[in-house]
Design a protein around this motif. Structure first.
Motif, PDB file in Angstrom:
ATOM      1  N   GLY A 182      52.218 -11.985  37.542  1.00  0.00           N
ATOM      2  CA  GLY A 182      53.531 -11.796  36.950  1.00  0.00           C
ATOM      3  C   GLY A 182      54.320 -13.082  36.795  1.00  0.00           C
ATOM      4  O   GLY A 182      54.989 -13.285  35.785  1.00  0.00           O
ATOM      5  N   ALA A 183      54.242 -13.967  37.770  1.00  0.00           N
ATOM      6  CA  ALA A 183      54.992 -15.232  37.699  1.00  0.00           C
ATOM      7  C   ALA A 183      54.511 -16.080  36.531  1.00  0.00           C
ATOM      8  O   ALA A 183      55.319 -16.653  35.798  1.00  0.00           O
ATOM      9  CB  ALA A 183      54.854 -15.996  39.008  1.00  0.00           C
ATOM     10  N   THR A 184      53.205 -16.149  36.344  1.00  0.00           N
ATOM     11  CA  THR A 184      52.653 -16.924  35.235  1.00  0.00           C
ATOM     12  C   THR A 184      53.003 -16.280  33.900  1.00  0.00           C
ATOM     13  O   THR A 184      53.414 -16.962  32.960  1.00  0.00           O
ATOM     14  CB  THR A 184      51.123 -17.051  35.379  1.00  0.00           C
ATOM     15  OG1 THR A 184      50.838 -17.726  36.597  1.00  0.00           O
ATOM     16  CG2 THR A 184      50.527 -17.818  34.220  1.00  0.00           C
ATOM     17  N   LEU A 185      52.853 -14.966  33.817  1.00  0.00           N
ATOM     18  CA  LEU A 185      53.172 -14.256  32.578  1.00  0.00           C
ATOM     19  C   LEU A 185      54.658 -14.367  32.236  1.00  0.00           C
ATOM     20  O   LEU A 185      55.025 -14.449  31.067  1.00  0.00           O
ATOM     21  CB  LEU A 185      52.768 -12.789  32.683  1.00  0.00           C
ATOM     22  CG  LEU A 185      51.273 -12.510  32.767  1.00  0.00           C
ATOM     23  CD1 LEU A 185      51.023 -11.040  33.105  1.00  0.00           C
ATOM     24  CD2 LEU A 185      50.576 -12.885  31.473  1.00  0.00           C
ATOM     25  N   TYR A 186      55.500 -14.369  33.242  1.00  0.00           N
ATOM     26  CA  TYR A 186      56.950 -14.414  33.014  1.00  0.00           C
ATOM     27  C   TYR A 186      57.424 -15.764  32.470  1.00  0.00           C
ATOM     28  O   TYR A 186      58.486 -15.840  31.857  1.00  0.00           O
ATOM     29  CB  TYR A 186      57.731 -14.061  34.286  1.00  0.00           C
ATOM     30  CG  TYR A 186      59.218 -14.060  34.042  1.00  0.00           C
ATOM     31  CD1 TYR A 186      59.821 -12.998  33.383  1.00  0.00           C
ATOM     32  CD2 TYR A 186      60.005 -15.138  34.412  1.00  0.00           C
ATOM     33  CE1 TYR A 186      61.177 -13.006  33.101  1.00  0.00           C
ATOM     34  CE2 TYR A 186      61.364 -15.152  34.145  1.00  0.00           C
ATOM     35  CZ  TYR A 186      61.946 -14.091  33.491  1.00  0.00           C
ATOM     36  OH  TYR A 186      63.284 -14.108  33.208  1.00  0.00           O
ATOM     37  N   LYS A 187      56.659 -16.816  32.632  1.00  0.00           N
ATOM     38  CA  LYS A 187      57.089 -18.145  32.174  1.00  0.00           C
ATOM     39  C   LYS A 187      57.489 -18.138  30.703  1.00  0.00           C
ATOM     40  O   LYS A 187      58.460 -18.788  30.314  1.00  0.00           O
ATOM     41  CB  LYS A 187      56.000 -19.177  32.429  1.00  0.00           C
ATOM     42  CG  LYS A 187      55.878 -19.553  33.887  1.00  0.00           C
ATOM     43  CD  LYS A 187      54.811 -20.586  34.111  1.00  0.00           C
ATOM     44  CE  LYS A 187      54.698 -20.892  35.599  1.00  0.00           C
ATOM     45  NZ  LYS A 187      53.689 -21.896  35.885  1.00  0.00           N
TER      46      LYS A 187
END
Length: 99
Positions: free
Chosen positions: A22-27
């Motif tokens: 999620g953190a990577t996708l949220y970038k």
């Protein structure tokens, strides 16, 4: 042989080495919504953190399907969410909740 057995065991447990992050996708989302999901975009799109979790998840699905055009952002959201899966949406949602 030991590596093969370890990988086989993980596969049997349903553990995925390719789980959505999620953190990577949220970038990509952070550009407009802010790194903490608290930015009001264009002075009209509410901060993501101000929305209910279930609503955010539903909105992502609707934008990705081209069924939502809130604040005239439907086209750009559809492009940004293209290719993401249900698991990706859930990972993004979980990340936003953690902020």
């Amino acid at each position: 042989m030991k590596k093969f057995l370890a990988i086989s065991a993980l596969a049997c447990l349903g553990v995925s080495a390719f789980a959505a992050d999620g953190a990577t996708l949220y970038k990509k989302c952070a550009v407009c919504h802010g790194p903490n999901a608290d930015k009001v975009y264009l002075n009209k799109v509410p901060a993501l953190k101000s929305l209910k979790s279930a609503d955010r998840l539903q909105y992502m699905k609707e934008y990705a399907e081209g069924k939502r055009n809130a604040y005239g952002q439907g086209a750009i959201m559809k492009i940004n969410l293209k290719g993401l899966t249900e698991d990706d949406f859930k990972a993004i949602e979980t990340y936003i909740e953690s902020l």
